[in-house]
Design a protein around this motif. Structure first.
Motif, PDB file in Angstrom:
ATOM      1  N   ASN A 165       1.054  -1.203  -0.012  1.00  0.00           N
ATOM      2  CA  ASN A 165       0.112  -0.151   0.009  1.00  0.00           C
ATOM      3  C   ASN A 165       0.981   1.333  -0.178  1.00  0.00           C
ATOM      4  OD1 ASN A 165      -1.839   1.932   0.501  1.00  0.00           O
ATOM      5  ND2 ASN A 165      -3.128   0.591   2.130  1.00  0.00           N
ATOM      6  N   PRO A 166       0.729   2.107  -0.980  1.00  0.00           N
ATOM      7  CA  PRO A 166       1.903   3.256  -1.098  1.00  0.00           C
ATOM      8  C   PRO A 166       1.233   4.261  -0.309  1.00  0.00           C
ATOM      9  CG  PRO A 166       0.504   3.016  -3.110  1.00  0.00           C
ATOM     10  CD  PRO A 166       0.059   1.797  -2.317  1.00  0.00           C
ATOM     11  N   ASN A 167       2.056   5.261  -0.004  1.00  0.00           N
ATOM     12  CA  ASN A 167       1.657   6.441   0.790  1.00  0.00           C
ATOM     13  C   ASN A 167       1.122   7.517  -0.166  1.00  0.00           C
ATOM     14  OD1 ASN A 167       2.542   5.573   3.203  1.00  0.00           O
ATOM     15  ND2 ASN A 167       4.637   5.839   2.865  1.00  0.00           N
ATOM     16  N   LEU A 168       0.314   8.608   0.504  1.00  0.00           N
ATOM     17  CA  LEU A 168      -0.167   9.407  -0.230  1.00  0.00           C
ATOM     18  C   LEU A 168      -0.836   8.891  -1.614  1.00  0.00           C
ATOM     19  CD1 LEU A 168       2.515  12.060   0.012  1.00  0.00           C
ATOM     20  CD2 LEU A 168       0.515  11.815   1.166  1.00  0.00           C
ATOM     21  N   SER A 169      -1.820   7.997  -1.671  1.00  0.00           N
ATOM     22  CA  SER A 169      -2.554   7.558  -2.531  1.00  0.00           C
ATOM     23  C   SER A 169      -3.443   6.478  -1.821  1.00  0.00           C
ATOM     24  CB  SER A 169      -1.724   6.796  -3.813  1.00  0.00           C
ATOM     25  OG  SER A 169      -1.361   5.690  -3.169  1.00  0.00           O
ATOM     26  N   LEU A 170      -4.606   6.410  -2.586  1.00  0.00           N
ATOM     27  CA  LEU A 170      -5.909   5.453  -2.158  1.00  0.00           C
ATOM     28  C   LEU A 170      -5.925   4.237  -2.971  1.00  0.00           C
ATOM     29  CD1 LEU A 170      -8.540   8.217  -1.515  1.00  0.00           C
ATOM     30  CD2 LEU A 170      -6.917   7.510   0.137  1.00  0.00           C
ATOM     31  N   MET A 171      -5.688   3.421  -2.325  1.00  0.00           N
ATOM     32  CA  MET A 171      -6.454   1.720  -2.937  1.00  0.00           C
ATOM     33  C   MET A 171      -7.864   1.764  -2.850  1.00  0.00           C
ATOM     34  SD  MET A 171      -3.194  -0.606  -1.759  1.00  0.00           S
ATOM     35  CE  MET A 171      -3.687  -2.076  -2.865  1.00  0.00           C
ATOM     36  N   ALA A 172      -8.292   0.613  -3.614  1.00  0.00           N
ATOM     37  CA  ALA A 172      -9.793   0.528  -3.817  1.00  0.00           C
ATOM     38  C   ALA A 172     -10.322   0.260  -2.384  1.00  0.00           C
ATOM     39  CB  ALA A 172     -10.177  -0.486  -4.822  1.00  0.00           C
ATOM     40  N   HIS A 173      -9.544  -0.343  -1.475  1.00  0.00           N
ATOM     41  CA  HIS A 173     -10.533  -0.614  -0.132  1.00  0.00           C
ATOM     42  C   HIS A 173     -10.444   0.629   0.537  1.00  0.00           C
ATOM     43  CE1 HIS A 173      -6.136  -1.377   1.052  1.00  0.00           C
ATOM     44  NE2 HIS A 173      -6.646  -0.907   2.245  1.00  0.00           N
ATOM     45  N   GLU A 174      -9.391   1.614   0.267  1.00  0.00           N
ATOM     46  CA  GLU A 174      -9.451   2.764   1.112  1.00  0.00           C
ATOM     47  C   GLU A 174     -10.472   3.853   0.525  1.00  0.00           C
ATOM     48  OE1 GLU A 174      -5.013   3.086   2.658  1.00  0.00           O
ATOM     49  OE2 GLU A 174      -5.084   3.388   0.406  1.00  0.00           O
ATOM     50  N   TRP A 175     -10.891   3.659  -0.708  1.00  0.00           N
ATOM     51  CA  TRP A 175     -11.910   4.306  -1.461  1.00  0.00           C
ATOM     52  C   TRP A 175     -13.120   3.900  -0.620  1.00  0.00           C
ATOM     53  CZ3 TRP A 175     -12.601   8.207  -4.254  1.00  0.00           C
ATOM     54  CH2 TRP A 175     -13.676   8.304  -5.315  1.00  0.00           C
ATOM     55  N   VAL A 176     -13.452   2.987  -0.170  1.00  0.00           N
ATOM     56  CA  VAL A 176     -14.811   2.731   0.676  1.00  0.00           C
ATOM     57  C   VAL A 176     -14.865   3.696   1.708  1.00  0.00           C
ATOM     58  CG1 VAL A 176     -15.897   0.959   2.279  1.00  0.00           C
ATOM     59  CG2 VAL A 176     -14.664   0.053   0.210  1.00  0.00           C
ATOM     60  N   GLU A 177     -13.802   3.859   2.498  1.00  0.00           N
ATOM     61  CA  GLU A 177     -13.876   4.946   3.548  1.00  0.00           C
ATOM     62  C   GLU A 177     -13.705   6.495   3.063  1.00  0.00           C
ATOM     63  OE1 GLU A 177     -11.157   6.252   7.462  1.00  0.00           O
ATOM     64  OE2 GLU A 177     -10.778   4.524   6.402  1.00  0.00           O
ATOM     65  N   THR A 178     -12.989   6.605   1.988  1.00  0.00           N
ATOM     66  CA  THR A 178     -13.135   7.718   1.360  1.00  0.00           C
ATOM     67  C   THR A 178     -14.762   8.186   0.967  1.00  0.00           C
ATOM     68  OG1 THR A 178     -11.122   7.414   0.627  1.00  0.00           O
ATOM     69  CG2 THR A 178     -12.167   9.338  -0.580  1.00  0.00           C
ATOM     70  N   ILE A 179     -15.198   7.532   0.329  1.00  0.00           N
ATOM     71  CA  ILE A 179     -16.879   7.561  -0.299  1.00  0.00           C
ATOM     72  C   ILE A 179     -17.318   7.971   1.074  1.00  0.00           C
ATOM     73  CG2 ILE A 179     -18.984   6.524  -0.906  1.00  0.00           C
ATOM     74  CD1 ILE A 179     -16.960   4.936  -2.905  1.00  0.00           C
ATOM     75  N   MET A 180     -17.604   7.250   2.179  1.00  0.00           N
ATOM     76  CA  MET A 180     -18.160   7.530   3.451  1.00  0.00           C
ATOM     77  C   MET A 180     -17.881   8.883   4.002  1.00  0.00           C
ATOM     78  SD  MET A 180     -17.598   3.728   5.234  1.00  0.00           S
ATOM     79  CE  MET A 180     -17.715   4.458   6.801  1.00  0.00           C
ATOM     80  N   ARG A 181     -16.681   9.053   4.070  1.00  0.00           N
ATOM     81  CA  ARG A 181     -16.415  10.579   4.710  1.00  0.00           C
ATOM     82  C   ARG A 181     -16.695  11.878   3.920  1.00  0.00           C
ATOM     83  NH1 ARG A 181     -13.099  10.349   9.320  1.00  0.00           N
ATOM     84  NH2 ARG A 181     -12.498   8.187  10.080  1.00  0.00           N
ATOM     85  N   VAL A 182     -16.468  11.318   2.687  1.00  0.00           N
ATOM     86  CA  VAL A 182     -16.836  12.703   1.671  1.00  0.00           C
ATOM     87  C   VAL A 182     -18.155  12.962   1.632  1.00  0.00           C
ATOM     88  CG1 VAL A 182     -16.995  13.136  -0.676  1.00  0.00           C
ATOM     89  CG2 VAL A 182     -14.895  12.458   0.234  1.00  0.00           C
TER      90      VAL A 182
END
Length: 410
Positions: A165-182
């Motif tokens: 998992n790279p720093n300063l980028s979003l993988m797809a599973h982090e996209w789940v949390e991103t959608i929720m928070r946005v």
């Protein structure tokens, strides 16, 4: 029976059957074991993405925080999470279309690994601009910007996954949390939603998504395959050029085989996104086309069949030969129209667009290898395949005029 609309060209054509289609091997090779991404493959992908997001301790805390119905004991946290999961699952294909679209917006194709195939901060800012406008509320913009930073905070766990998992980028599973928070940042002040993350996501789907680019929100990879790719006339063009395209795919897969790429440990002859970029550079496509780098990158991303687990990085990061053919078809359509469009918005047939583009690309590549009589050879120092002929492009060399022939004879 294949997962496709019964009116699909595969079923309606009288003289052309799936057994003759150049893409037929997908029925055995694709993760879905089908010509399309089936509901089962999307469910498998969602379950993997959601389970990783759910494993982060802050997930439940965020769902509970500020939810008035949970506080009043009208609903349990478990019920809220189950409802949220159901909404995300139903719309995960669309959300992944969004993810791929914004991942492409930086146009980065040089790394070839995780940094090229995950959603980076600059591209995320473009998403924010599309949601609230470039001059949107400053406080809201700052809050949405912090979402990216928050989701990037790793909690530790699987060392191998953390290394990938790279720093300063979003993988797809982090996209789940991103959608929720946005969604929560945009809509939580609506008193009718009672602070429910699930309700905010539902409002995000109804309201905010409509403001996003059309290609982003309704571009379904399978719609393109059904309407434009799996066609007899397209098939004919691909079969006519199959030997040359297979040679090109092989030669370029070997060319960058030893390159180090972020998050990918395999050193095999595979076709990564930097391979795609190198091929298009050698054929001077970037010079002749009005397409932007994000659009060219998106052709690569959309040509991939869905992989159940994003941590299968080789499958997630590379194109098979059939996916390479699909990427070329998508590129040809977008190039002919001067922009990436949704499948049903293209007017000219894919076969015509592809045939014209291949003449240019293969002709340029033949000229690049004119010193080798128009033949393309594998280049991979130290490998047993180095120096072997990949394909003969002689027939794509421009015809010599009489003056050129006389000069060569002299």
């Amino acid at each position: 029976e294949y997962y496709a609309d019964e009116n699909d060209s595969l079923h309606s054509a009288e003289h052309w059957t799936i057994e003759k289609c150049i893409f037929a091997p997908r029925i055995k090779e694709a993760p879905s074991k089908d010509l399309y991404n089936t509901p089962e493959i999307w469910t498998a992908r969602f379950e993997n993405d959601f389970s990783r997001a759910f494993a982060v301790s802050r997930f439940n805390r965020f769902c509970e925080m500020g939810n008035k119905d949970i506080k009043a004991k009208k609903v349990t946290l478990e019920e809220e999470v189950a409802n949220l999961k159901s909404v995300l699952h139903t719309n995960w294909k669309m959300f992944m279309n969004m993810y791929n679209y914004y991942t492409a917006q930086d146009g980065e194709m040089n790394d070839g690994g995780m940094m090229s195939l995950t959603l980076r901060q600059g591209a995320y800012k473009e998403l924010v601009d599309d949601m609230i406008g470039p001059k949107g509320q400053q406080m809201l913009r700052q809050f949405l910007t912090r979402v990216f930073i928050t989701v990037n905070l790793e909690e530790g766990g699987d060392d191998e996954e953390d290394d990938t998992n790279p720093n300063l980028s979003l993988m797809a599973h982090e996209w789940v949390e991103t959608i929720m928070r946005v969604a929560h940042a945009l809509h939580s002040k609506d008193p009718t939603l009672q602070g429910s993350v699930c309700a905010c996501v539902e409002k995000f789907l109804l309201n905010t998504v409509e403001d996003l680019p059309r290609v982003c929100r309704i571009q379904d990879s399978d719609t393109y395959r059904r309407e434009r790719l799996y066609r007899e006339e397209t098939d004919l063009v691909l079969f006519q050029h199959e030997a040359e395209l297979k040679g090109i795919y092989t030669a370029y897969s070997y060319l960058l085989m030893k390159k180090k790429r972020s998050g990918v440990k395999a050193f095999k002859p595979l076709f990564y996104i930097d391979t795609w970029s190198t091929f298009l550079t050698d054929t001077k496509f970037f010079d002749i086309s009005d397409l932007t780098r994000p659009e060219i990158k998106l052709c690569f991303l959309q040509a991939r069949m869905t992989v159940p687990d994003e941590y299968d990085r080789v499958a997630e990061s590379t194109l098979t030969f059939l996916e390479f053919l699909e990427a070329l078809c998508r590129l040809a359509d977008a190039h002919e129209h001067g922009e990436m469009r949704v499948a049903l918005a293209y007017s000219e047939p894919t076969a015509d667009n592809l045939s014209a583009l291949l003449q240019v690309l293969l002709g340029t590549l033949a000229l690049k290898n004119k010193h080798r009589n128009g033949c393309l050879f594998i280049e991979c120092n130290g490998h047993s395949m180095d120096g072997k002929k990949a394909c003969d492009l002689t027939k794509f060399l421009p015809e010599k005029d009489d003056e050129e022939e006389e000069e060569e004879e002299e």
